[in-house]
Scaffold this motif. Structure first.
Motif, short mmCIF file in Angstrom:
data_model
loop_
_atom_site.label_atom_id
_atom_site.label_comp_id
_atom_site.label_asym_id
_atom_site.label_seq_id
_atom_site.Cartn_x
_atom_site.Cartn_y
_atom_site.Cartn_z
N ASP A 143 0.86 -1.18 0.00
CA ASP A 143 0.00 0.00 0.00
C ASP A 143 0.91 1.24 0.00
OD1 ASP A 143 0.78 0.39 2.71
OD2 ASP A 143 -0.78 -1.01 3.34
N PHE A 147 3.77 -0.84 3.14
CA PHE A 147 3.71 -2.20 3.66
C PHE A 147 3.00 -3.13 2.68
CE2 PHE A 147 4.91 0.04 7.35
CZ PHE A 147 5.50 -0.88 8.22
N ASP A 149 0.35 -5.47 1.56
CA ASP A 149 -1.04 -5.43 2.04
C ASP A 149 -1.83 -6.58 1.40
OD1 ASP A 149 -3.52 -4.71 2.99
OD2 ASP A 149 -3.41 -2.64 2.32
N THR A 224 -7.39 -6.32 14.03
CA THR A 224 -8.21 -6.85 12.94
C THR A 224 -8.23 -8.37 12.93
OG1 THR A 224 -6.31 -6.61 11.46
CG2 THR A 224 -7.94 -4.84 11.43
N ILE A 236 -12.40 -12.13 6.60
CA ILE A 236 -13.05 -11.43 5.50
C ILE A 236 -12.09 -11.50 4.31
CG2 ILE A 236 -14.29 -9.86 7.05
CD1 ILE A 236 -12.32 -7.64 6.20
N ASN A 240 -8.06 -4.38 -1.02
CA ASN A 240 -7.54 -3.01 -0.91
C ASN A 240 -6.82 -2.60 -2.19
OD1 ASN A 240 -8.42 -3.26 1.67
ND2 ASN A 240 -6.46 -2.79 2.65
N THR A 253 -5.70 4.68 0.30
CA THR A 253 -5.99 3.24 0.24
C THR A 253 -7.50 3.10 0.17
OG1 THR A 253 -4.05 2.58 1.52
CG2 THR A 253 -5.89 1.04 1.48
N PHE A 255 -10.27 0.71 0.94
CA PHE A 255 -10.54 -0.54 1.65
C PHE A 255 -11.84 -1.12 1.15
CE2 PHE A 255 -13.08 -2.67 4.87
CZ PHE A 255 -12.26 -3.75 5.16
N LEU A 269 -13.80 -2.98 12.39
CA LEU A 269 -13.85 -1.51 12.34
C LEU A 269 -13.98 -0.90 13.73
CD1 LEU A 269 -16.11 -0.77 9.23
CD2 LEU A 269 -13.71 -0.17 9.53
N MET A 272 -10.72 -1.05 15.40
CA MET A 272 -9.79 -0.05 14.88
C MET A 272 -10.12 1.35 15.39
SD MET A 272 -9.28 -1.11 10.85
CE MET A 272 -8.36 0.37 10.45
N SER A 288 -4.21 8.19 8.57
CA SER A 288 -5.11 7.78 7.50
C SER A 288 -6.53 8.17 7.90
CB SER A 288 -5.07 6.27 7.29
OG SER A 288 -3.75 5.82 7.18
#
Ligand code: HEM
Length: 338
Positions: A143, A147, A149, A224, A236, A240, A253, A255, A269, A272, A288
């Motif tokens: 990403d 990193f 992703d 996550t 899931i 991305n 990004t 998502f 979510l 996070m 972000s």
């Protein structure tokens, strides 16, 4: 167990290019009819564009939001379809307007572009575009934070198990949660690599996991990772995509998470944005910003075609007195008795 109905291209592999388009459907019968009938036309449109370059593997997934579903279709809405739940923590996950999602993928961006153009031409005023992202695959599947992703995405039979509704009238469908994030890359790149790695939970260069004992509980990969009551990991399927405009200073990004049950993505979510334990939120969010948020249901391919015929009953006609302006036939029928 019955075989699942053929899904839309939800389980297609990561592509080199993607175009995500979210739009709203105006509150009028003609628009509703156009979008409904389009459900039977999309597959032909994908073939018309995609067959010209089969090696580019063009696919498109069409999903609907909770508010528009009963306006478009008589068929009952899937049980898990509800408006995106906004989250308010140190950083917010907003819910933004969106009735319809198109997730277009291919190995070449020109095919995504051509299909999106044709979709919009076919729908005309029946779809008001709200936002669009044209994503690209970046070096090593990284990403724009730098990193890799997607590493822990499920593979093989775990993909349909994670992404597709397994039983009931909506079997073969999938819930998609979509958010557009914009990164503050100057601030992110101001961190040293070790600090970035502790936020993500993996090594930047070689992509290996950092042991949980060495990480804060707010590390992205820990927040996550969610499990059910028996300790089984709930997965899931993430698609991305990096996107951006260097000249405009935009780095993002997209998502997009497909799930058999949207509650799994919603738990991630909440972890996070609100933290687990509460307050200890994901520090990715300091760099972000989520600027859009939507939840959509992408029916199985055959169910999508059937929905083209699933018009809701017309609203009951208003009472004649209320409908007829004075002086029309109804009034004159009465007049001899008056
Ligand atoms: C893992 C980046 C948002 C769910 C990762 C990884 C990276 C990453 C680099 C590690 C490698 C991997 O396994 O893919 C990002 C970025 C995001 C973002 C840049 C947005 C700014 C989200 C959101 C969710 C999510 C919104 C879910 C709601 C996951 C999951 C994993 C993961 C499930 C795998 C965890 C594991 O099992 O190790 N993400 N992510 N990510 N992310 Fe994200």
């Amino acid at each position: 167990m019955h075989p699942l109905p053929e899904p839309q291209a939800v389980t297609a592999p990561l592509s080199s290019a993607a175009l995500i388009l979210v739009g709203t459907v105006p509150q009028d019968e003609a628009a509703h009819a156009t979008v409904r009938e389009f459900c039977a036309d999309l597959a032909g449109l994908v073939r018309a564009v995609g067959f010209r370059e089969p090696s580019a593997a063009l696919t498109c997934v069409l999903g609907f939001g909770a508010e528009v579903w009963p306006r478009l279709f008589a068929a009952p809405a899937p049980a898990g379809l509800h408006p995106f739940v906004p989250l308010h923590g140190v950083h917010d996950a907003p819910a933004t307007p969106g009735d319809v999602l198109f997730h277009i993928r291919a190995e070449r961006s020109d095919l995504c572009f051509a299909l999106a153009t044709q979709i919009l031409a076919a729908l005309g005023p029946a779809l008001r575009p709200e936002w669009e992202v044209q994503g690209f695959r970046f070096f090593d599947n990284r990403d724009l934070l730098g990193f890799v992703d997607g590493t822990e995405n499920p593979t093989g039979p775990a993909v349909p198990a994670a992404a597709l509704v397994a039983e009931g009238g909506h079997a073969g469908g999938s819930y998609a949660i979509v958010q557009k994030y914009l990164h503050d890359l100057d601030a992110w790149n101001g961190l040293d690599t070790a600090a970035q790695e502790r936020i993500i939970g993996r090594r930047k260069l070689d992509n290996t996991e950092i042991a949980e004992a060495e990480l804060p509980s707010s590390a992205h990969r820990l927040l996550t990772t969610v499990t059910d009551d028996d300790g089984e990991e709930l997965q899931i399927v993430r698609d991305n995509m990096p996107f951006g405009s260097p000249a405009a200073g935009e780095f993002g990004t997209l998502f997009l998470g497909y799930a058999a049950d949207p509650a799994v993505t919603e738990t991630m979510l909440r972890n996070m944005f609100l933290g687990d334990p509460p307050g200890d939120y994901d520090r990715i969010l300091d760099f972000s910003r989520a600027v859009t948020g939507g939840l959509f249901f992408a029916p199985a391919a055959s169910a999508l075609e059937d929905l083209a015929e699933s018009a809701p009953a017309p609203a009951p006609a208003a009472a004649p007195e209320a409908q007829a302006p004075s002086g029309l036939a109804i009034g004159s029928l009465r007049s001899p008795r008056a």
